[in-house]
Design an enzyme around this catalytic site. Structure first.
Site, PDB file in Angstrom:
ATOM      1  N   CYS A  85       0.836  -1.201   0.000  1.00  0.00           N
ATOM      2  CA  CYS A  85       0.000   0.000   0.000  1.00  0.00           C
ATOM      3  C   CYS A  85       0.879   1.262   0.000  1.00  0.00           C
ATOM      4  CB  CYS A  85      -0.982  -0.047   1.182  1.00  0.00           C
ATOM      5  SG  CYS A  85      -2.378   1.080   0.994  1.00  0.00           S
ATOM      6  N   HIS A 202      -3.422  -5.772   1.088  1.00  0.00           N
ATOM      7  CA  HIS A 202      -2.737  -5.958   2.374  1.00  0.00           C
ATOM      8  C   HIS A 202      -2.709  -7.433   2.778  1.00  0.00           C
ATOM      9  CE1 HIS A 202      -2.382  -1.755   3.914  1.00  0.00           C
ATOM     10  NE2 HIS A 202      -3.389  -1.532   3.080  1.00  0.00           N
ATOM     11  N   GLU A 204      -0.931  -8.751   5.005  1.00  0.00           N
ATOM     12  CA  GLU A 204      -0.772  -8.872   6.470  1.00  0.00           C
ATOM     13  C   GLU A 204      -2.131  -8.767   7.185  1.00  0.00           C
ATOM     14  OE1 GLU A 204      -0.490  -6.194   4.835  1.00  0.00           O
ATOM     15  OE2 GLU A 204      -0.838  -4.402   6.056  1.00  0.00           O
TER      16      GLU A 204
END
Lengths: 228, 83
Positions: A85, A202, A204
């Site tokens: 990002c 994302h 994560e």
């Protein structure tokens, strides 16, 4: 593997990344943007967030943080770098990746689960994942509209540098499955040397048991299969 | 003292969704002759110097290195004498 997660003023996904890598058993460090020592990592994470408040252009000011010089040296030696990002935006601003992330075509901040298609297994970040595999990885950004000129796009395509594209649940690309107007539905690219990845989704945020999608794990497993 | 007045614009080949949204609003306000709107950035930088050549060169560097992204933007500027 040894992982260093960089914190810029305004980063807000650094602890998420730290938690995912440390929970998976990796020697993970937090590195402040003013530091000059990356702590000898195998992998550097440039996390999501709003470094320097996104002033001027997203990632434009973070590029001048002292640690970025070290990240560029690490990348030049073949070290792995992953920008997620805002980290992707920083990588384009400092020239480690081509192109630019412009404002979403809708002008809106988009926060949603998103299907992304793995385009190639020829990268440390997608090794072992069959091309065409559809992953569910959240996006959350206002400037994720990937742009590059025609020549640059041709070069990305010819060199197999497009790693992820936005798609629908069946892996089909269409304007409806492109959340932000990105050219060629691009969600993530790698450099020519194939050690620096930038992606807007994302992983994560989709890698622990407590969230609806765990597809981000596939990317971390790919790295683990290569680095350990 | 010199002041640099700098304009940073998206290249003509780059879509400007903000400009398009403004165009749509102008049309709905009745300004039907509006054909296109482009949004730019305007930046002023003041220098403690009267040396035009040096300020010109530094402003050029500042635009290239930070203010404009060469992938998507162009820039131009003018210098103004300040009292």
């Amino acid at each position: 593997m040894r992982v260093s997660v960089i914190t810029f003023p305004g980063s807000n996904c650094d602890h998420d990344a730290y938690q995912v890598f440390s929970t998976r058993g990796h020697d993970t460090r937090m590195v402040w943007h003013k530091d000059h020592d990356l702590c000898s990592p195998d992998l550097v994470i440039l996390p999501g967030g709003f470094s320097y408040g996104d002033y001027l252009r997203c990632g434009a000011l973070a590029r001048f943080s002292p640690v970025v010089k070290e990240v560029m040296a690490h990348a030049a030696k073949g070290g792995l770098v992953m920008g997620i990002c805002n980290g992707f935006q920083i990588l384009t601003e400092c020239g480690l990746l081509p192109g630019t992330l412009l404002m979403n075509s809708s002008l809106s901040f988009i926060c949603q689960h998103q299907k992304v298609r793995v385009e190639t297994a020829n990268s440390p970040f997608s090794k072992g994942i069959s091309p065409g595999t559809v992953l569910d990885i959240p996006i959350a950004h206002k400037e994720g509209n990937y742009y590059i000129d025609d020549k640059g796009l041709g070069s990305l395509q010819d060199n197999d540098q497009i790693i992820f594209r936005y798609c629908d649940e069946f892996g089909r690309m269409s304007p409806d499955s492109n959340p932000n107007g990105s050219l060629d539905n691009i969600a993530g690219i790698i450099n020519k040397q194939r050690n620096v990845l930038g992606m807007m989704p994302h992983p994560e945020r989709s890698a622990t048991d407590t969230v609806p999608s765990r597809d981000g794990r596939r990317i971390f497993e790919a790295l683990e299969s290569l680095v350990g | 003292m010199l002041k640099a007045k700098i304009f940073v614009q998206l290249k003509a080949s780059v879509l400007d969704p903000q400009g398009k949204a403004v165009s749509n609003s102008l049309h709905s306000l009745g300004y039907t002759a509006v054909s296109e709107t482009r949004i730019s950035k305007y930046i002023e930088i003041s220098f403690e110097s009267d040396d035009r050549a040096t300020v010109m060169q530094q402003t050029e560097e500042i635009c290239k290195n930070l203010l404009a992204n060469p992938n998507t933007e162009t820039y131009h500027f003018e210098l103004e004498q300040q009292n």
